[in-house]
Enzyme design. Structure first.
Site, short mmCIF file in Angstrom:
data_model
loop_
_atom_site.label_atom_id
_atom_site.label_comp_id
_atom_site.label_asym_id
_atom_site.label_seq_id
_atom_site.Cartn_x
_atom_site.Cartn_y
_atom_site.Cartn_z
N LYS A 112 0.83 -1.21 0.00
CA LYS A 112 0.00 0.00 0.00
C LYS A 112 0.87 1.27 0.00
O LYS A 112 0.44 2.32 -0.46
CB LYS A 112 -0.92 0.02 1.21
C1 LIG Z 1 -4.27 -4.55 -0.41
C2 LIG Z 1 -3.46 -5.79 -0.51
C3 LIG Z 1 -3.66 -6.73 -1.56
C4 LIG Z 1 -4.75 -6.59 -2.59
O1 LIG Z 1 -4.55 -5.56 -3.51
P1 LIG Z 1 -5.77 -5.02 -4.40
O2 LIG Z 1 -5.25 -3.85 -5.11
O3 LIG Z 1 -6.86 -4.68 -3.42
O4 LIG Z 1 -6.18 -6.13 -5.31
C5 LIG Z 1 -2.81 -7.82 -1.60
N1 LIG Z 1 -1.86 -8.03 -0.67
C6 LIG Z 1 -1.65 -7.17 0.35
C7 LIG Z 1 -0.59 -7.46 1.36
C8 LIG Z 1 -2.43 -6.01 0.46
O5 LIG Z 1 -2.22 -5.15 1.49
#
Ligand SMILES: *Cc1c(COP(=O)(O)O)cnc(C)c1O
Length: 492
Positions: A112
């Site tokens: 993120k």
């Molecule tokens: C948010 C997240 C995802 C999923 O990503 P999206 O863009 O929502 O598909 C996968 N792995 C981790 C560790 C995340 O924090």
């Protein structure tokens, strides 16, 4: 470049407006009016650049109301070596086919950060560009990763305040401590007695409350969100696919123009949609492999064309993918079928929890995408296998993707280089990683970090290494119905 709504009933806006507003007024998501193209020469030039320069170049194609100087300054600050130690998006080669794109070297050890380190800076500038005098008050309900990454991204930025709510027993000990020790003068954190839904419902109620909006406005504030459907979170994610391709070329693993595949552990469909956009921009991506955990609603959709959220919900060891409404899938529907059909599908989803795309749309989607899923056992086995055979330590989300990548290669025989996204440090989920490898329980969730590093010799990343030593700043727990007061108190 202007932005339109996926549902076709909103006026065009600039990038700054799209970032400041988040959601289009007709309930749709903002998408670019046209998809800019990368030529062979552009890609060759990008290969010679640093990550921040690559990011500024790609962003400038979409954010035409920001100057190149502004974007370069923001990208340099966001992806500085001091916060992304070892580089923003390093590509680790496991064998001739598999390459892992590590997106978690930032300040909260989760992917993120790739978007939430840059989007707040873009929002800060957007407020000036659109003449907004008030302070943006960012409200976040979080089940873990997003809250911490947002707090870290918005901390101490001018004209912005942020408050995060999380379920008191619904996040891991590591995640709780990460949020409770958050630094910054403009941040606040509050635990809720309830589950994630209670926190999210509370936040939605505040957004829909005209009286609160009025009181905030009188104090010089307006509400905003850090949600993954904001265009400002999506655009920065296109960058690392282009960057990974450049790194494959620079390492001699691909010649310019030769294709590669991409495999993404998917929840809200934001990350994989960014890869799809990169492909539409001209990056030679072959297949996009969509990896899910036991909440395999996307695997079913990509196989049958039916999206049906009327199903059981599972809590898994990859909690950031425990999602039954993949909001960003709406953007793929728009890109494949246009605004009218997209609006219709979304109406059906709202009313019945289900829709089925027509055969032509499904065929178009299947040209680019294929879905696989890994249940809990397969995820644990994959963590163990990659540790034993490759000495590669994967977190559960990454393991879901590695499992899907292997299944795809086995079934298709397609052995061209594959970029597999790694979305979290294994230490963020040290308890389950330890269990999968040691085949026994760690002494506790926090103790698991030390026990995992003793077991494997892999270093704990800096954002988690000193966690236990940091001072706790936020201890408050409130009832869901006290959330509005908590927000008003924060701006007093
Ligand atoms: C948010 C997240 C995802 C999923 O990503 P999206 O863009 O929502 O598909 C996968 N792995 C981790 C560790 C995340 O924090």
């Amino acid at each position: 470049m202007n932005f339109i709504s996926t549902r076709g009933h909103a006026q065009k806006v600039t990038a700054a407006q799209a970032i400041a507003r988040g959601l289009a007024p007709d309930g749709g998501l903002f998408v670019p009016e046209t998809i800019p193209q990368l030529s062979k020469e552009d890609i060759a030039a990008l290969c010679k650049m640093s990550y921040p320069e690559r990011a500024a170049k790609i962003l400038s194609l979409y954010l035409s109301d920001y100057t190149e100087e502004e974007l370069l300054a923001d990208c340099r600050a966001a992806y500085a070596e001091t916060s992304f130690i070892g580089g923003a998006a390093p590509l680790v080669s496991l064998d001739d086919t598999l390459n892992v794109l590590e997106l978690w070297h930032g300040p909260t050890a989760a992917f993120k950060d790739m978007a939430l380190q840059i989007m707040p800076r873009l929002l800060s500038r957007a407020l000036k560009k659109i003449g907004e005098q008030r302070t943006a008050l960012i409200l976040v309900a979080t089940s873990g990763d997003t809250g911490k990454a947002a707090l870290e991204g918005y901390k101490d930025l001018p004209q912005i305040k942020i408050i995060a709510f999380y379920p008191v027993d619904g996040v891991s000990k590591v995640q709780k401590l990460q949020m409770a020790t958050q630094l910054g003068e403009n941040v606040s954190v509050c635990a809720i007695r309830g589950n994630f839904d209670d926190a999210q419902t509370g936040v939605k109620k505040i957004f829909g409350n005209a009286e609160i909006a009025k009181q905030l406005n009188e104090k010089g504030y307006f509400l905003s969100s850090a949600n993954s459907i904001n265009w400002g979170r999506l655009a920065p994610q296109i960058v690392y696919y282009v960057s990974a391709y450049c790194d494959l070329i620079n390492a001699g693993k691909r010649k310019p123009g030769e294709p590669f595949n991409v495999c993404v552990p998917t929840g809200n469909f934001g990350n994989i949609f960014a890869a799809y956009l990169a492909k539409r921009m001209g990056l030679p991506i072959g297949k996009l492999i969509c990896a899910s955990n036991s909440n395999n609603i996307l695997t079913d959709f990509l196989t049958t064309g039916v999206y049906d959220r009327n199903r059981s919900f599972y809590l898994t060891m990859s909690p950031s993918m425990d999602i039954l409404i993949s909001s960003n899938l709406e953007r793929l529907l728009w890109a494949t079928t246009g605004t009218e059909k997209t609006a219709g599908y979304m109406k059906q989803l709202n009313e019945t929890g289900k829709y089925a795309v027509d055969a032509g749309t499904l065929a178009a989607i299947q040209k680019d995408f294929v879905g696989y899923f890994a249940n809990e056992e397969a995820t644990a086995n994959t963590i163990l296998k990659f540790w034993k055979e490759d000495r590669y330590l994967a977190d559960p989300h990454t393991a879901v993707a590695l499992s899907a990548a292997q299944a795809y290669i086995r079934e298709s025989g397609d052995r061209i280089p594959m970029v597999v996204d790694s979305t979290a440090s294994p230490y963020k989920f040290a308890n389950n990683v330890f269990r999968s490898i040691a085949k026994k329980e760690p002494s506790g969730d926090l103790e698991a970090l030390d026990e995992l590093t003793e077991l494997t010799g892999v270093k704990i990343p800096y954002p988690l290494a000193d966690l236990k030593k940091r001072a706790v700043r936020f201890k408050e727990v409130c009832e869901p119905n006290e959330m509005p007061d908590r927000v008003l108190q924060f701006v007093k």
